[in-house]
Design an enzyme around this catalytic site. Sequence first.
Site, PDB file in Angstrom:
ATOM      1  N   GLY A 134       0.816  -1.198   0.000  1.00 25.45           N
ATOM      2  CA  GLY A 134       0.000   0.000   0.000  1.00 25.45           C
ATOM      3  C   GLY A 134       0.852   1.252   0.000  1.00 25.45           C
ATOM      4  O   GLY A 134       2.080   1.191   0.108  1.00 25.45           O
ATOM      5  N   ALA A 138       8.606   5.183   4.332  1.00 26.24           N
ATOM      6  CA  ALA A 138       9.215   4.866   5.624  1.00 26.24           C
ATOM      7  C   ALA A 138       9.369   6.105   6.505  1.00 26.24           C
ATOM      8  O   ALA A 138       9.073   6.073   7.702  1.00 26.24           O
ATOM      9  CB  ALA A 138      10.579   4.202   5.402  1.00 26.24           C
ATOM     10  N   LYS A 189       3.680  -0.745  -9.964  1.00 24.29           N
ATOM     11  CA  LYS A 189       3.652   0.719  -9.790  1.00 24.29           C
ATOM     12  C   LYS A 189       5.066   1.290  -9.735  1.00 24.29           C
ATOM     13  O   LYS A 189       5.283   2.453 -10.101  1.00 24.29           O
ATOM     14  CB  LYS A 189       2.839   1.081  -8.546  1.00 24.29           C
ATOM     15  CG  LYS A 189       3.338   0.461  -7.240  1.00 24.29           C
ATOM     16  CD  LYS A 189       4.344   1.295  -6.503  1.00 24.29           C
ATOM     17  CE  LYS A 189       4.863   0.579  -5.271  1.00 24.29           C
ATOM     18  NZ  LYS A 189       5.819   1.396  -4.495  1.00 24.29           N
ATOM     19  N   GLU A 279      13.335  -1.108  -6.411  1.00 27.48           N
ATOM     20  CA  GLU A 279      12.795  -2.367  -6.925  1.00 27.48           C
ATOM     21  C   GLU A 279      12.269  -2.224  -8.354  1.00 27.48           C
ATOM     22  O   GLU A 279      12.190  -3.199  -9.091  1.00 27.48           O
ATOM     23  CB  GLU A 279      11.674  -2.880  -6.014  1.00 27.48           C
ATOM     24  CG  GLU A 279      12.144  -3.330  -4.627  1.00 27.48           C
ATOM     25  CD  GLU A 279      12.934  -4.637  -4.636  1.00 27.48           C
ATOM     26  OE1 GLU A 279      13.272  -5.135  -5.726  1.00 27.48           O
ATOM     27  OE2 GLU A 279      13.229  -5.144  -3.539  1.00 27.48           O
TER      28      GLU A 279
END
Length: 329
Positions: A134, A138, A189, A279
């Site tokens: 979601g 951080a 995404k 990523e």
Amino acid sequence: MKITVIGAGSWGTALALHFSQHGNRVSLWTRNADQVRQMQEARENKRGLPGFSFPETLEVCADLAEALKDSGLVLIVTSVAGLRSSAELLKQYGAGHLPVLAACKGFEQDTGLLTFQVLKEVLPDNKKIGVLSGPSFAQELAKQLPCAVVLASENQEWIEELVPQLNTTVMRLYGSTDVIGVAVGGSVKNVMAIATGLSDGLEYGLNARAALVTRGLAEITRLASAMGAQPKTMMGLAGIGDLILTCTGALSRNRRVGLGLAEGKELHQVLVEIGHVSEGVSTIEEVFNTACKYQIDMPITQTLLQLIRKEMTPQQVVERLMERSARFE
């Protein structure tokens, strides 16, 4: 509840901080012995999340066996590349039966597996496997700024038990059994955020940004649906919510990759400057391969892959997307 967090990057540390501040005992473990010592001495993760002191309820462990002792939940918050070996460690330490959530996002390189599929492959007898995903940075979670995320698993009964246990006034949790949709949304995404950063870096404006986010959502939805997800999941936190945040937020690493590439920098240089895992870069090829497998058209992903392979310039990526033949939406 005792929670074990494996992985002491910024997100793993933020989750460890959060849950330790809201009624849980947390053990934080990482493979890096030097980092463990630094965190134990400073009571702070100066490398991954500087500026946030650890409460007494957060224990930094050098010994994984100690970190897993009496644990009721394991959060694996490594890079996707480190997920499989972390799950193997759970087996090795006799903890393969513990409930486990993957809190990393992406497709495993070479296998193309989603995070929960990696866990299921390594821990086939474990019936309490899921993902946490979601829109969440951080830094903001560590500051105890409010957010909402999704816990997803094929095991509905477990998720119904877990959500109220972990729900806090800072992190609002929603449950889902569409673990494919939640995992795909959180993974792809990152690719779209690189594209949006690229466009913004080239100063193509807000119209172009809106177009990329919207068409990016269409690509994610097509792929997720082909893989067995529910299209409505892409309209939720793990879909459009995470997409908007990652494409537009200044703290987004993947967006920063796109911005750096737009400046003409080499990919290696951009990643070194960011200093953390992106990523999206490692995911692009696996996303494209998966799209080919399911015969799904993903032009944004395809042109980005060509950019990463140095087959196109940043300007050519945008031009190629705009030159596509006319069609109905």
